[in-house]
Design a protein around this motif. Structure first.
Motif, PDB file in Angstrom:
ATOM      1  N   PRO A   1       0.829  -1.201   0.000  1.00 11.66           N
ATOM      2  CA  PRO A   1       0.000   0.000   0.000  1.00 11.66           C
ATOM      3  C   PRO A   1       0.869   1.258   0.000  1.00 11.66           C
ATOM      4  O   PRO A   1       1.984   1.223   0.520  1.00 11.66           O
ATOM      5  CB  PRO A   1      -0.790  -0.130   1.315  1.00 11.66           C
ATOM      6  N   PRO A   2       0.342   2.355  -0.551  1.00  9.04           N
ATOM      7  CA  PRO A   2       1.133   3.582  -0.595  1.00  9.04           C
ATOM      8  C   PRO A   2       1.346   4.168   0.797  1.00  9.04           C
ATOM      9  O   PRO A   2       2.308   4.903   1.025  1.00  9.04           O
ATOM     10  CB  PRO A   2       0.300   4.523  -1.472  1.00  9.04           C
ATOM     11  N   GLU A   3       0.437   3.863   1.695  1.00 10.16           N
ATOM     12  CA  GLU A   3       0.544   4.348   3.069  1.00 10.16           C
ATOM     13  C   GLU A   3       0.272   3.182   4.001  1.00 10.16           C
ATOM     14  O   GLU A   3      -0.734   2.487   3.853  1.00 10.16           O
ATOM     15  CB  GLU A   3      -0.482   5.475   3.299  1.00 10.16           C
ATOM     16  N   LEU A   4       1.201   2.949   4.943  1.00 14.48           N
ATOM     17  CA  LEU A   4       1.094   1.807   5.849  1.00 14.48           C
ATOM     18  C   LEU A   4       1.250   2.316   7.275  1.00 14.48           C
ATOM     19  O   LEU A   4       2.175   3.065   7.561  1.00 14.48           O
ATOM     20  CB  LEU A   4       2.192   0.795   5.505  1.00 14.48           C
ATOM     21  N   THR A   5       0.346   1.918   8.164  1.00 13.66           N
ATOM     22  CA  THR A   5       0.453   2.313   9.570  1.00 13.66           C
ATOM     23  C   THR A   5       0.852   1.094  10.396  1.00 13.66           C
ATOM     24  O   THR A   5       0.220   0.036  10.294  1.00 13.66           O
ATOM     25  CB  THR A   5      -0.898   2.885  10.069  1.00 13.66           C
ATOM     26  N   VAL A   6       1.919   1.249  11.185  1.00 13.19           N
ATOM     27  CA  VAL A   6       2.432   0.125  11.985  1.00 13.19           C
ATOM     28  C   VAL A   6       2.729   0.595  13.410  1.00 13.19           C
ATOM     29  O   VAL A   6       2.828   1.795  13.680  1.00 13.19           O
ATOM     30  CB  VAL A   6       3.719  -0.476  11.370  1.00 13.19           C
ATOM     31  N   ALA A   7       2.898  -0.366  14.305  1.00 11.96           N
ATOM     32  CA  ALA A   7       3.285  -0.062  15.685  1.00 11.96           C
ATOM     33  C   ALA A   7       4.794   0.100  15.764  1.00 11.96           C
ATOM     34  O   ALA A   7       5.539  -0.447  14.940  1.00 11.96           O
ATOM     35  CB  ALA A   7       2.829  -1.191  16.598  1.00 11.96           C
ATOM     36  N   VAL A   8       5.250   0.859  16.766  1.00 11.52           N
ATOM     37  CA  VAL A   8       6.690   1.010  17.012  1.00 11.52           C
ATOM     38  C   VAL A   8       7.309  -0.384  17.186  1.00 11.52           C
ATOM     39  O   VAL A   8       6.733  -1.246  17.844  1.00 11.52           O
ATOM     40  CB  VAL A   8       6.938   1.861  18.275  1.00 11.52           C
ATOM     41  N   GLY A   9       8.455  -0.597  16.586  1.00 12.62           N
ATOM     42  CA  GLY A   9       9.128  -1.886  16.685  1.00 12.62           C
ATOM     43  C   GLY A   9       8.819  -2.835  15.538  1.00 12.62           C
ATOM     44  O   GLY A   9       9.381  -3.924  15.464  1.00 12.62           O
ATOM     45  N   THR A  10       7.936  -2.404  14.639  1.00 13.51           N
ATOM     46  CA  THR A  10       7.543  -3.260  13.517  1.00 13.51           C
ATOM     47  C   THR A  10       8.601  -3.241  12.415  1.00 13.51           C
ATOM     48  O   THR A  10       9.175  -2.197  12.110  1.00 13.51           O
ATOM     49  CB  THR A  10       6.208  -2.768  12.915  1.00 13.51           C
ATOM     50  N   THR A  11       8.834  -4.396  11.842  1.00 10.70           N
ATOM     51  CA  THR A  11       9.711  -4.485  10.679  1.00 10.70           C
ATOM     52  C   THR A  11       8.844  -4.484   9.421  1.00 10.70           C
ATOM     53  O   THR A  11       7.900  -5.266   9.311  1.00 10.70           O
ATOM     54  CB  THR A  11      10.558  -5.767  10.721  1.00 10.70           C
ATOM     55  N   VAL A  12       9.161  -3.589   8.523  1.00  9.83           N
ATOM     56  CA  VAL A  12       8.448  -3.522   7.246  1.00  9.83           C
ATOM     57  C   VAL A  12       9.383  -4.053   6.161  1.00  9.83           C
ATOM     58  O   VAL A  12      10.582  -3.771   6.165  1.00  9.83           O
ATOM     59  CB  VAL A  12       8.019  -2.074   6.916  1.00  9.83           C
TER      60      VAL A  12
END
Ligand SMILES: [Cu+2]
Length: 126
Positions: free
Chosen positions: A58-69
């Motif tokens: 996706p063009p915009e991704l929301t993740v939690a702190v500590g997440t590996t993308v």
């Protein structure tokens, strides 16, 4: 002769018991490992940005702190994922190559492709 048969039966019974104990002991960790692998794969799927046809998805991704993308290039030409604030820069990603980055703090991360600067994306870390 009768004694021999009795001994044989006893041995067979012991074998049956030991097999019924050993087989679950062997299978348990295998099933556990399979479940662990499945949960890791499921977690990864939500944190993957694919590159198809010069587009981050996706063009915009929301993740939690500590997440590996993880970014995965599906195009047949290379792309380079670069953070606008220079926090990270991938090597040139050939077809099916990937690049991973772990977001250690909250904030908005704008990124683009160094080879095709019109390709942009964003990761929001909360
Ligand atoms: Cu590119």
């Amino acid at each position: 002769m009768r004694i021999l048969i009795t001994h044989f039966r006893a041995a067979a019974a012991r074998f049956a018991i030991s097999r019924s104990v050993i087989v679950p002991m062997l299978i348990g960790p295998i099933i556990g490992a399979m479940l662990a692998a499945a949960s890791v794969a499921a977690q990864d799927a939500t944190n993957v940005v694919t590159i198809d046809n010069f587009t981050f998805t996706p063009p915009e991704l929301t993740v939690a702190v500590g997440t590996t993308v993880k970014w995965v290039n599906h195009d047949d030409i290379p792309h380079v994922v670069v953070n606008k604030d220079k926090a990270f820069r991938s090597k040139a990603l050939d077809t099916d190559d990937s690049f991973s980055y772990t977001f250690a703090s909250a904030g908005t991360c704008d990124y683009f492709c160094a080879l095709h600067p019109h390709m942009v994306g964003k990761v929001i870390v909360k």
